[in-house]
Write an enzyme that holds these catalytic residues in place. Structure first.
Site, PDB file in Angstrom:
ATOM      1  N   LYS A  80     -76.962  70.618 -35.798  1.00 49.41           N
ATOM      2  CA  LYS A  80     -76.826  71.553 -36.907  1.00 49.41           C
ATOM      3  C   LYS A  80     -76.570  70.742 -38.179  1.00 49.41           C
ATOM      4  O   LYS A  80     -75.445  70.296 -38.429  1.00 49.41           O
ATOM      5  CB  LYS A  80     -75.680  72.522 -36.639  1.00 49.41           C
ATOM      6  CG  LYS A  80     -75.718  73.137 -35.229  1.00 49.41           C
ATOM      7  CD  LYS A  80     -74.377  73.699 -34.839  1.00 49.41           C
ATOM      8  CE  LYS A  80     -74.253  73.898 -33.334  1.00 49.41           C
ATOM      9  NZ  LYS A  80     -75.197  74.811 -32.753  1.00 49.41           N
ATOM     10  N   ASP A 121     -82.641  66.896 -50.974  1.00 55.45           N
ATOM     11  CA  ASP A 121     -83.089  65.904 -51.959  1.00 55.45           C
ATOM     12  C   ASP A 121     -82.701  64.471 -51.605  1.00 55.45           C
ATOM     13  O   ASP A 121     -82.596  63.621 -52.498  1.00 55.45           O
ATOM     14  CB  ASP A 121     -82.532  66.245 -53.356  1.00 55.45           C
ATOM     15  CG  ASP A 121     -83.046  67.582 -53.872  1.00 55.45           C
ATOM     16  OD1 ASP A 121     -84.043  68.080 -53.326  1.00 55.45           O
ATOM     17  OD2 ASP A 121     -82.445  68.119 -54.816  1.00 55.45           O
ATOM     18  N   HIS A 145     -79.813  70.997 -30.408  1.00 51.26           N
ATOM     19  CA  HIS A 145     -78.575  71.715 -30.709  1.00 51.26           C
ATOM     20  C   HIS A 145     -77.934  71.205 -32.001  1.00 51.26           C
ATOM     21  O   HIS A 145     -76.910  71.729 -32.434  1.00 51.26           O
ATOM     22  CB  HIS A 145     -77.601  71.540 -29.527  1.00 51.26           C
ATOM     23  CG  HIS A 145     -76.417  72.431 -29.568  1.00 51.26           C
ATOM     24  ND1 HIS A 145     -75.128  71.951 -29.731  1.00 51.26           N
ATOM     25  CD2 HIS A 145     -76.307  73.785 -29.459  1.00 51.26           C
ATOM     26  CE1 HIS A 145     -74.278  72.958 -29.717  1.00 51.26           C
ATOM     27  NE2 HIS A 145     -74.958  74.082 -29.550  1.00 51.26           N
ATOM     28  N   LYS A 184     -65.838  72.481 -33.462  1.00 49.84           N
ATOM     29  CA  LYS A 184     -65.757  71.264 -32.660  1.00 49.84           C
ATOM     30  C   LYS A 184     -64.983  70.247 -33.500  1.00 49.84           C
ATOM     31  O   LYS A 184     -65.523  69.638 -34.420  1.00 49.84           O
ATOM     32  CB  LYS A 184     -67.148  70.712 -32.331  1.00 49.84           C
ATOM     33  CG  LYS A 184     -68.065  71.717 -31.580  1.00 49.84           C
ATOM     34  CD  LYS A 184     -69.017  72.369 -32.516  1.00 49.84           C
ATOM     35  CE  LYS A 184     -70.104  73.168 -31.838  1.00 49.84           C
ATOM     36  NZ  LYS A 184     -69.709  74.213 -30.923  1.00 49.84           N
TER      37      LYS A 184
END
Length: 481
Positions: free
Chosen positions: A401, A406, A399, A225
């Site tokens: 991702k 840390d 959806h 994308k």
């Protein structure tokens, strides 16, 4: 009749034996994938043989390999400063995280860059609005590549913005995946863009199963994308060119995505990823058509673009995830819609949890792929036993991702934590070292957690035997599926 049966049996045994020997003799295949294919071919000889012929091996066409080699040759001519900004970006990164960026550079040869900025988008509506605003202000070029591009509100409005840009003389190049965007490619909107002067290409065209398989595995997909404006702005994240209502799978809506608007040398690195895909379809294209206009911003952070795909080194994506996980000292937060890790990533996750790293994994409770959802549950007992906390999001299909480490390192992009993203899809991600941006992503992940139900080991242990067997059967066949 007996001779025909005997002959058919002999042919059948020869074919199955040949496929079985091929599976056992292959290099560059995990033991789990080898076992899965062996089981399929032995238990379902005819169907298994056909499936292996179609899906068993990742064949890459010579055209794709040649375009990749051509791009690498042209990249050597580029000014290194345009890809990295500050010549010594590692001075900003603690030693324990150096391995992340050093390993990532071995995949695409993109160096760690300094002078980058990122703005986290609030939601899908803001992402659409800001992309359209940037396209409407474009002066030189607009480059778009999406796995899924629908003809809904988002898809249509962005296409119309591209048409306006082309009509005022801006060079517009648009790519859409042949399978994910098949409806767009047959639509009047696609033709309208072409008539307006937009250059269009189909990523990974699916011409015919037989012809394509002679060149490359037919289900390889471009899952990237990418939205690039004037070589100065790039959007990176999980959102396709589609509304969150996602009409083809409306019952799972809304789709919850995460996107960032970035500036700096990472734009140049993403530009090269787009160029690699475009040049794979246009043999006459040259990097001169893809200017590297991204310049370091003041007080920016260090970051690096990573593009995975079947033409890169096998196992590179899984090893990168493992390196990220192994670098963690305190906490890992993972958001992924599809969790079907290979043994390398699974072991890295469990080892990190056992040595005391706090790990939260957030996945959708209701998934659009029952196969992936079922396979994911086969891993629950192991990760929960190791101390990883699993949360299932209930406010739609999560959806997004992203992975944070840390409170300092973020990876955001298109990659799922599954075997398809590791081996078969072309993906794009950005790895960022910045406490402020990582804090913003962590806050978003906390919002996901508030709308999630935690899965406990006691619940998983109480699953009935047939349920556990079903999960494990599908999980075992994960490398095949």
């Amino acid at each position: 009749m007996l001779n025909i049966i005997t002959f058919g049996t002999a042919v059948y045994i020869a074919i199955v034996s040949g496929i079985t020997l091929r599976i056992l003799a292959r290099k560059h295949i995990s033991s789990s994938a080898r076992l899965a294919w062996f089981i399929v071919v032995i238990t379902l000889p005819v169907a298994g043989t056909v499936l292996y012929a179609l899906l068993g091996e990742v064949h890459i066409s010579q055209k794709l390999r040649s375009s990749k080699a051509r791009l690498l040759t042209q990249m050597k001519e580029l000014e290194h400063e345009k890809l990295c900004g500050d010549p010594a970006p590692y001075k900003k990164v603690p030693q324990r995280y150096h391995a992340i960026f050093e390993y990532a550079q071995t995949i695409n040869d993109f160096p760690l860059s300094d002078g980058n900025s990122a703005e986290l988008m609030a939601d899908a509506d803001e992402t659409r609005r800001r992309i359209i605003e940037d396209i409407d202000q474009a002066k030189d070029h607009v480059h778009l590549l999406y796995y899924i591009w629908l003809t809904d509100t988002t898809g249509t409005e962005i296409a119309e913005a591209v048409i306006r840009a082309a009509q005022r003389g801006v060079a517009c190049r648009v790519m859409a995946d042949a399978i994910g965007s098949r409806a767009l490619l047959k639509s009047d909107l696609w033709v309208k863009m072409q008539r307006a002067g937009v250059q269009t290409e189909t990523a990974m065209p699916f011409e015919s199963m037989i012809a394509t398989h002679l060149l490359n595995r037919f289900d390889l997909r471009n899952h990237r994308k990418i939205t690039l404006i004037d070589g100065k702005i790039v959007y990176c994240g999980s959102q396709n060119c589609a509304d969150p209502e996602f009409r083809p799978k409306a019952k799972y809506a809304p789709w919850i995505d995460i996107m960032a608007r970035m500036e700096g040398p990472v734009v140049n690195q993403t530009q090269l990823l787009f160029a690699s895909d475009w040049m794979s379809r246009r043999a006459d294209a040259h990097l001169d058509s893809f200017p590297l206009n991204g310049t370091p911003v003041e007080n920016g952070f260090v970051a690096q673009v990573n593009g995975n795909g079947p033409t890169e080194r096998r196992g590179a994506a899984a090893h990168l995830f493992a390196t990220l996980i192994q670098s963690a000292d305190e906490e890992i937060n993972i958001t992924t819609p599809y969790f079907v890790p290979d043994i390398i990533v699974l072991n890295a996750l469990c080892a990190a949890a056992i040595r005391g790293v706090k790990i939260n994994m957030i996945v959708p409770r209701k998934n659009d792929s029952w196969v992936v959802a079922t396979a994911a549950k086969s891993f629950y007992p192991e990760v929960l036993t190791a101390g990883i906390r699993v949360h299932e999001y209930v406010g739609g299909l999560l959806h997004a991702k992203c992975l944070t480490i840390d409170g300092r390192v973020t990876m955001i992009g298109s990659s799922n934590l599954d075997l398809r993203s590791f081996d078969l899809n072309y993906e794009n991600n950005t790895i960022i070292y910045d406490k402020k941006f990582t804090s913003e992503v962590n806050e978003r992940q906390q919002q996901y957690l508030k709308n999630s139900i935690e899965v406990h080991l006691e619940e998983v242990s109480s699953w009935r035997l047939p349920v556990r067997i079903w999960h494990n059967v599908i999980g075992t066949l994960g490398p095949v599926l």
